[in-house]
Design an enzyme around this catalytic site. Structure first.
Site, PDB file in Angstrom:
ATOM      1  N   HIS A 179       8.639 -27.312   3.518  1.00  0.00           N
ATOM      2  CA  HIS A 179       8.233 -28.237   2.746  1.00  0.00           C
ATOM      3  C   HIS A 179       7.837 -28.178   1.450  1.00  0.00           C
ATOM      4  O   HIS A 179       7.191 -28.973   0.778  1.00  0.00           O
ATOM      5  CB  HIS A 179       6.812 -28.987   3.531  1.00  0.00           C
ATOM      6  N   LYS A 197     -13.425  -0.163  -3.745  1.00  0.00           N
ATOM      7  CA  LYS A 197     -14.382   0.368  -2.843  1.00  0.00           C
ATOM      8  C   LYS A 197     -15.567   1.039  -3.058  1.00  0.00           C
ATOM      9  O   LYS A 197     -16.834   0.672  -2.476  1.00  0.00           O
ATOM     10  CB  LYS A 197     -13.863   0.865  -1.582  1.00  0.00           C
ATOM     11  N   GLU A 232       0.792  -1.237  -0.001  1.00  0.00           N
ATOM     12  CA  GLU A 232       0.232  -0.172  -0.001  1.00  0.00           C
ATOM     13  C   GLU A 232       0.982   1.195   0.051  1.00  0.00           C
ATOM     14  O   GLU A 232       0.642   2.271  -0.699  1.00  0.00           O
ATOM     15  CB  GLU A 232      -1.022  -0.021   1.020  1.00  0.00           C
TER      16      GLU A 232
END
Length: 368
Positions: free
Chosen positions: A257, A356, A241
């Site tokens: 892993h 938004k 951001e």
């Protein structure tokens, strides 16, 4: 706290946004103010007596990672704590669930939708917001809510978001060490501000040095499961951001892993045109308790052998809250310094704002 490996560049262009820089500088004060306000929070209704089967924290972005911090801090609690970063809360939410909905702006679509669903499931809900408009709606719907100060940007308001949640949990007996933990955290944060603030010269400023090392690099953060992994996520978010750069993170021991194979000497990142810089977010106590130390050192060796530049960032403090916030604060400084080195305004988030604005959601469910 900071142990650099390899050389760093020597200058940082001074183009930081003064407003965002000041908000970062003020973070210790923000934590102190938020705690003072939490002491004077309005009393919760009698039905919030602490007899809950679970706690669910709703939130996105900085609000969501605040929930992750709480989940880690209460990982040994008698009552399980879950986070929800979606418009649908977990199916187990019911009248015995405490739901804490955090929407700093008061307009977060996913959080409001999840809150509506939680209300319909008869959960005990509390809203934390800086929006008095949403607060008024909560009053109308008889939903308990807590006001937190507006600071311009949710990513620069982590103290205002995190501390009220801890205040609620302290009141119902789930976080009894809040006062002492906050006191130590403020002391540690002030020390980091003295080390990393914009008035500290380059060669004595670990945040500026790290920001320079990240210039034209691929930032990678490695955290430790159920502790610094939540800080690694916060680092990713702040670099995304504020500095507008890609960043990814992984978690010990799971990365041993799968991710570890990316550091094979025969498939070097340099040949792929990548220049990764690894940041190991380390905590000596957690590593010792979980037997991580030797495996982290082995991972560092493999990464450096493959041409990666590695930085180790160590927590400071005794309480878990202080230790987590110490590395969190470092991310704030590094992200604004990296933005400065790229000529980026850390205040602007045009893409997030565009998303938004696509849809507005209100509280439509029945009263609690």
């Amino acid at each position: 706290m900071f142990r650099p490996n390899g050389e760093c560049l020597t200058t940082v262009p001074v183009k930081e946004s003064a407003d965002m820089v000041q908000k970062v500088i003020d973070f210790p004060f923000q934590v102190a103010e938020a705690y003072s306000m939490s002491i004077n929070q309005r009393e919760l209704p009698p039905e919030f007596d602490g007899k809950f089967s679970s706690v669910v924290i709703l939130g996105m972005g900085g609000s969501g990672v605040a929930g992750d911090f709480v989940r880690v801090l209460l990982r040994n609690s008698r009552i399980p704590v879950h986070t929800c970063k979606n418009s649908r809360p977990p199916a187990f939410v019911n009248r015995d669930t405490l739901v804490i909905a955090i929407t700093y702006s008061g307009k977060t679509q996913e959080t409001l939708e999840a809150l509506n669903a939680s209300l319909n499931s008869e959960a005990k809900c509390v809203v934390i917001t800086a929006s008095r408009e949403l607060g008024s709606l909560c009053e109308e719907k008889k939903i308990p809510w807590i006001f937190t100060p507006w600071n311009g940007y949710s990513r620069a308001s982590f103290g205002y978001i995190l501390v009220p949640v801890l205040g609620i949990l302290n009141r119902i007996g789930l976080f009894p060490t809040l006062e002492s933990d906050i006191s130590e955290a403020i002391m540690v944060l002030n020390e980091i501000r003295e080390e990393c603030g914009p008035n500290v010269t380059l060669h004595k400023n670990p945040a500026r040095l790290l920001a320079l090392a990240l210039a034209d690099a691929l930032p990678v953060t490695y955290g430790e499961y159920n502790f610094t992994d939540v800080v690694a996520l916060r680092w990713k978010q702040q670099l995304n951001e504020n500095a507008k750069v890609h960043c990814y993170y992984d978690i010990f021991p799971e990365l041993l892993h799968n991710e570890i194979e990316a550091w094979d000497a025969g498939t070097g990142h340099a040949e792929q045109g990548e220049h990764p810089v690894l940041m190991f977010l380390r905590d000596s106590m957690h590593e010792r308790d979980n037997h991580f130390e030797q495996r982290i050192e082995a991972t560092k060796y493999l990464a450096e052998r493959n041409g990666a530049k590695v930085f180790e960032l160590w927590t400071k403090g005794k309480s878990e809250l202080a230790r987590l916030l110490s590395l969190t604060y470092m991310a704030d400084f590094v992200s604004i310094y990296l933005a400065a080195s790229r000529g980026i305004n850390p205040e602007v988030t045009d893409n997030i704002d565009y998303i938004k604005n696509q849809k507005a959601v209100s509280i439509e469910s029945k009263d609690v």
